[in-house]
Design an enzyme around this catalytic site. Structure first.
Site, PDB file in Angstrom:
ATOM      1  N   GLU A   1       0.949  -1.311  -0.047  1.00  9.22           N
ATOM      2  CA  GLU A   1       0.030  -0.149   0.048  1.00  9.22           C
ATOM      3  C   GLU A   1       0.953   1.232  -0.006  1.00  9.22           C
ATOM      4  O   GLU A   1       1.270   1.810   0.958  1.00  9.22           O
ATOM      5  CB  GLU A   1      -0.780   0.100   1.091  1.00  9.22           C
ATOM      6  CG  GLU A   1      -1.816  -1.112   1.234  1.00  9.22           C
ATOM      7  CD  GLU A   1      -2.778  -1.404   2.514  1.00  9.22           C
ATOM      8  OE1 GLU A   1      -2.506  -0.385   3.591  1.00  9.22           O
ATOM      9  OE2 GLU A   1      -3.109  -2.431   2.738  1.00  9.22           O
TER      10      GLU A   1
ATOM     11  N   ASN B   1       0.425  -4.159  11.480  1.00  6.23           N
ATOM     12  CA  ASN B   1      -0.554  -3.627  12.165  1.00  6.23           C
ATOM     13  C   ASN B   1      -1.285  -4.776  13.020  1.00  6.23           C
ATOM     14  O   ASN B   1      -2.569  -4.406  13.339  1.00  6.23           O
ATOM     15  CB  ASN B   1      -1.528  -2.819  10.907  1.00  6.23           C
ATOM     16  CG  ASN B   1      -2.415  -1.789  11.532  1.00  6.23           C
ATOM     17  OD1 ASN B   1      -2.125  -1.185  12.642  1.00  6.23           O
ATOM     18  ND2 ASN B   1      -3.734  -1.807  11.109  1.00  6.23           N
TER      19      ASN B   1
ATOM     20  N   HIS C   1      -3.169   4.337   4.433  1.00  4.28           N
ATOM     21  CA  HIS C   1      -3.520   2.913   4.016  1.00  4.28           C
ATOM     22  C   HIS C   1      -4.200   2.829   2.787  1.00  4.28           C
ATOM     23  O   HIS C   1      -4.706   4.019   2.285  1.00  4.28           O
ATOM     24  CB  HIS C   1      -4.197   1.894   5.037  1.00  4.28           C
ATOM     25  CG  HIS C   1      -3.420   1.737   6.361  1.00  4.28           C
ATOM     26  ND1 HIS C   1      -3.096   0.349   6.411  1.00  4.28           N
ATOM     27  CD2 HIS C   1      -3.289   2.219   7.261  1.00  4.28           C
ATOM     28  CE1 HIS C   1      -2.499   0.453   7.854  1.00  4.28           C
ATOM     29  NE2 HIS C   1      -2.861   1.677   8.219  1.00  4.28           N
TER      30      HIS C   1
ATOM     31  N   TYR D   1     -14.420  -4.262  10.756  1.00  4.14           N
ATOM     32  CA  TYR D   1     -13.949  -5.506  11.075  1.00  4.14           C
ATOM     33  C   TYR D   1     -13.098  -5.839  12.153  1.00  4.14           C
ATOM     34  O   TYR D   1     -11.871  -4.740  12.116  1.00  4.14           O
ATOM     35  CB  TYR D   1     -13.560  -6.232   9.836  1.00  4.14           C
ATOM     36  CG  TYR D   1     -12.253  -5.612   9.022  1.00  4.14           C
ATOM     37  CD1 TYR D   1     -10.934  -6.132   9.513  1.00  4.14           C
ATOM     38  CD2 TYR D   1     -12.456  -4.574   8.333  1.00  4.14           C
ATOM     39  CE1 TYR D   1      -9.844  -5.412   9.095  1.00  4.14           C
ATOM     40  CE2 TYR D   1     -11.356  -4.036   7.758  1.00  4.14           C
ATOM     41  CZ  TYR D   1      -9.998  -4.376   8.123  1.00  4.14           C
ATOM     42  OH  TYR D   1      -8.780  -3.929   7.574  1.00  4.14           O
TER      43      TYR D   1
ATOM     44  N   GLU E   1      -7.795   5.155   5.036  1.00  2.00           N
ATOM     45  CA  GLU E   1      -7.785   4.492   3.911  1.00  2.00           C
ATOM     46  C   GLU E   1      -7.958   5.656   2.868  1.00  2.00           C
ATOM     47  O   GLU E   1      -9.102   5.985   2.417  1.00  2.00           O
ATOM     48  CB  GLU E   1      -8.959   3.547   3.925  1.00  2.00           C
ATOM     49  CG  GLU E   1      -8.968   2.254   4.849  1.00  2.00           C
ATOM     50  CD  GLU E   1      -7.857   1.274   4.599  1.00  2.00           C
ATOM     51  OE1 GLU E   1      -7.274   1.333   3.554  1.00  2.00           O
ATOM     52  OE2 GLU E   1      -7.661   0.384   5.539  1.00  2.00           O
TER      53      GLU E   1
END
Length: 573
Positions: A120, A178, A218, A278, A300
Site C-alpha cells: 500500500e 498492524n 493505508h 471488522y 484508507e
C-alpha cells in the site's frame, strides 16, 4: 523564520512526478480550484530533471513511478532522522516540519505514517507531496503558515520499506505490522523479544516524543477509521473508546475535507468505527491511544492499493485538504494550556482529566503544556492534578474554536505516600520498560531496581480507574489511609492476608465485613502477574527481597515530596 524547514529538494519533487494523464477517478470540473492550488509539481519536476536525463530515467520510471527506498533515503536523510531500521536494515526516515525543528516547544505534535503495509505505497507518496507543499507554501498560504508555526509535524513516509520492496503486505519476517502491537483485550504481542524491529521503532519513538494525534495512511478503501479496532468478545459491532465523540470529529474532518470520501455509500459520512467494520487485534491505532496518549486514525486513502503512478497527483489533490485540515485541527479545536505551581511559578508535568471521560492526558515535562482534544458544542469539567499538589477543576463551554485554560496548583502541606502503582507509573513515564537494552529511557540503575520489583507485584496491572473504584467502595469501612494504601499495594486475596494490614482487625471488624473487604479487593484490583517456575525458584533463593521492599517504601515516601514528575496521586483517604 527558521529556514531549516526548507528541505523541498528537487529529488523530492522529481520522485512524485508522473505524467498528467487521466486518473482512475475522473477529475470533476466542479472541484474547488482553491483546494488544488500550488500542486503543479509535474512541470517543476520536468524542468529540474532536464539537466540530468540519466537521473530522470532512474527516478521517474513511468512503468512503476514510485519512489524506491534508495530514492526516499537520498531525498530526506540530510534533513530527517532515522528512528530505527527494518528487518533488512533499511532506515526508517522521519521528517520534522516546524519553524523550530528539533526544539521542544509548548505546541502539539502530530505524526503521519505511511506504507505500514508494504503493498500500500500511496501513503508514502502523499506524505512527500505534503512535505513539499508545506515547505513551498509556508510563507504564502495561511493554512501552511498555521501548521508550520504552531504544530510540530513529523512524517514517516515508510514504516515497512522491506514489504514495499517485495510488494507484499507483511514485513521481511512475514508479519503484519498492524497486528504486532500489544492489545488491550488479548495477550498478543506481549513478548518484547518477539516484537518486530519496525514496531519497536514506533513504540520507542512515542516514548521520546509526546504526540497529541496522528494518522496512518493505508490503501484498499476510502474511509476514515477510528477506535476501537477490536472488541472484547471478538464480534463485529460498534465499540467506541472513551473519546468516541472526539474521534468521530477527527474522522469527519478528514472525510468532509476530502473530495468524495464523505459521499461513501458503504460508510455513512465516510467514517467508520474500526470494530464495526471488522475487528483487528494488535493494531497500532488503539495502542497509540491507550499507551501513548495519542489520538490516532487509520485512513484508507485510495480504493486501489497500488494504483498506476499516473494517478498519484489526482489522489494527492483529493486528499490534500484532508491531510492539512486534520493536522490544523490540533490548534483549531480543543482545550490547551499549561499547569503551574503557585509556590514558585514553575511548570508542572501534571495530568488533565475531563469528568465523564475515562482518559488522562499528560502535560509536558518542560513547559507543563497540555493539549486536550475535545468535540465542540458541549460543557466540560476539566480537572488538573499533580502529585504533591491540590487538584483544581473548572467547567467550560467549548465552542467551535480552541480554548486556552491554564491551571495554577497549590502545594499540599503533606502529600503523603504514593501507591506502588503511582511509583511504577512515574517510572514508566520516564521510559522504564522490560526492554532488555534499556538504552532509551532516562532512568537510573537504582530506579530500574525499583521498577524490576514493582512489575512483579500487584501494581503492574493496576490502573487509576481500578484504584479509584476500590477507594470509593472501601470508604464505608472506615479504614485508615495507611491501611487503604497497604491494601492497594499488597492486594490481599483472603482474610488471612488482610489481618496483618488492618490494625486490630478482629476486634474492629466482624468476619462478614472482612470478607466484604476482600471481595472488593478481588473485584476491583487486578491480581499480580503470575510467576513462572524459574522466577519462583529464583525468588526462593534470593535474600534481597526485604531490602527491595524497604527501597520501595522509602521511594514511595520520597516521591510525594520530591518527585513532582510522577503520576497523578491517588486520594486514598
Amino acid at each position: 523564520m527558521n529556514h531549516n524547514i526548507l528541505f523541498s529538494l528537487f529529488i523530492l519533487l522529481a520522485s512524485t512526478f508522473s505524467p498528467p494523464s487521466l486518473a482512475r477517478v475522473p477529475f470533476h470540473t466542479n472541484a474547488h480550484s482553491e483546494d488544488f492550488k500550488n500542486t503543479s509539481y509535474a512541470t517543476r519536476a520536468r524542468h529540474l530533471l532536464e539537466d540530468n536525463e540519466s537521473q530522470a530515467q532512474k527516478i521517474v520510471d513511468f512503468a512503476q513511478g514510485y519512489m524506491t527506498n534508495a530514492d526516499l533515503e537520498t531525498a530526506v536523510k540530510e534533513f530527517g532522522r532515522s528512528i530505527g531500521k527494518s528487518v533488512n536494515g533499511v532506515p526508517l526516515w522521519v521528517i520534522e516540519i516546524s519553524d523550530k525543528p528539533g526544539e521542544e516547544e509548548a505546541e502539539p505534535a502530530f505524526k503521519y505514517i505511511g506504507n505500514v503495509h508494504g503493498d500500500e505505497p500511496v501513503g508514502r507518496e502523499l506524505l512527500i507531496f505534503l512535505a513539499n507543499w508545506l515547505c513551498d507554501n509556508h510563507l504564502k498560504d495561511p493554512l501552511a503558515t498555521l501548521i508550520v508555526e504552531n504544530v510540530h509535524l513529523h512524517i514517516l513516509p515508510s514504516m515497512n520499506p522491506d514489504g514495499f520492496s517485495s510488494r507484499r503486505r507483511h514485513n521481511a519476517n512475514k508479519i503484519d505490522l498492524n497486528r504486532n502491537f500489544p492489545d488491550q483485550f488479548f495477550p498478543v504481542n506481549d513478548d518484547d523479544d518477539s516484537r518486530q524491529p519496525e514496531t519497536r521503532a514506533i513504540m520507542n519513538w512515542l516514548r521520546d516524543i509526546r504526540f497529541t494525534a496522528s494518522a496512518t495512511l493505508h490503501g484498499g478503501a476510502l474511509v476514515a477509521n477510528y477506535p476501537w479496532d477490536g472488541t472484547e468478545d471478538k464480534k463485529t459491532n460498534y465499540y467506541g473508546s472513551p473519546d468516541d465523540e472526539t474521534f468521530r470529529l477527527m474522522a469527519s474532518i478528514y472525510s468532509h475535507s476530502h473530495y468524495n470520501m464523505s459521499s461513501s455509500k458503504e460508510f455513512p459520512g465516510g467514517i467508520t468505527n474500526g470494530a464495526a467494520w471488522y475487528p483487528i487485534y494488535g493494531g497500532m491505532q488503539d495502542w497509540n491511544y491507550i499507551h501513548a496518549g495519542c489520538f490516532e486514525l487509520t485512513l484508507e486513502v485510495s480504493d486501489d492499493k497500488w494504483p498506476n503512478a499516473a494517478e498519484l497527483p489526482v489522489i494527492w489533490r483529493y486528499n490534500k485538504m484532508s491531510m492539512l485540515n486534520l493536522v490544523a485541527s490540533l490548534v483549531k479545536t480543543g482545550v490547551h494550556g499549561r499547569i503551574y505551581s503557585s509556590g514558585d511559578g514553575r511548570p508542572l508535568p501534571g495530568f488533565i482529566t475531563v469528568s465523564g471521560i475515562n482518559y488522562t492526558v499528560r502535560a509536558g515535562t518542560v513547559f507543563g503544556d497540555y493539549h486536550r482534544l475535545l468535540a465542540p458544542g458541549d460543557r466540560y469539567q476539566v480537572v488538573a492534578t499533580m502529585p504533591g499538589y491540590k487538584s483544581k477543576n473548572t467547567t467550560i463551554w467549548l465552542d467551535d474554536g480552541p480554548m486556552t485554560l491554564d491551571f495554577v496548583l497549590d502545594p499540599e502541606g503533606n502529600a503523603g505516600a504514593l501507591t506502588n502503582f503511582e511509583v511504577l507509573d512515574f517510572l514508566r513515564t520516564k521510559g522504564a520498560s522490560k526492554d532488555p537494552t534499556r538504552v532509551i529511557a532516562k532512568v537510573s540503575q537504582s530506579e530500574y531496581k525499583v521498577y524490576d520489583y514493582l512489575v512483579n507485584t500487584a501494581a503492574c496491572d493496576q490502573s487509576r480507574e481500578s484504584i479509584n473504584e476500590f477507594v470509593k467502595g472501601v470508604k464505608r469501612h472506615n479504614l485508615a489511609k495507611a491501611e487503604v494504601l497497604n491494601t492497594i499495594n499488597i492486594r490481599p486475596a483472603a482474610p488471612v492476608e488482610i489481618f496483618p494490614i488492618i490494625e486490630n482487625c478482629e476486634p474492629r471488624f466482624p468476619d462478614e465485613e472482612v470478607a466484604e473487604i476482600v471481595e472488593l479487593v478481588i473485584k476491583t484490583l487486578p491480581p499480580p502477574p503470575a510467576k513462572t517456575e524459574a522466577e519462583e525458584i529464583t525468588e526462593g533463593n534470593e535474600e534481597t527481597t526485604e531490602h527491595q521492599k524497604e527501597e520501595i517504601t522509602k521511594g514511595n515516601e520520597e516521591s510525594a515530596e520530591d518527585q513532582n514528575e510522577g503520576g497523578e496521586q491517588m486520594d486514598t483517604s
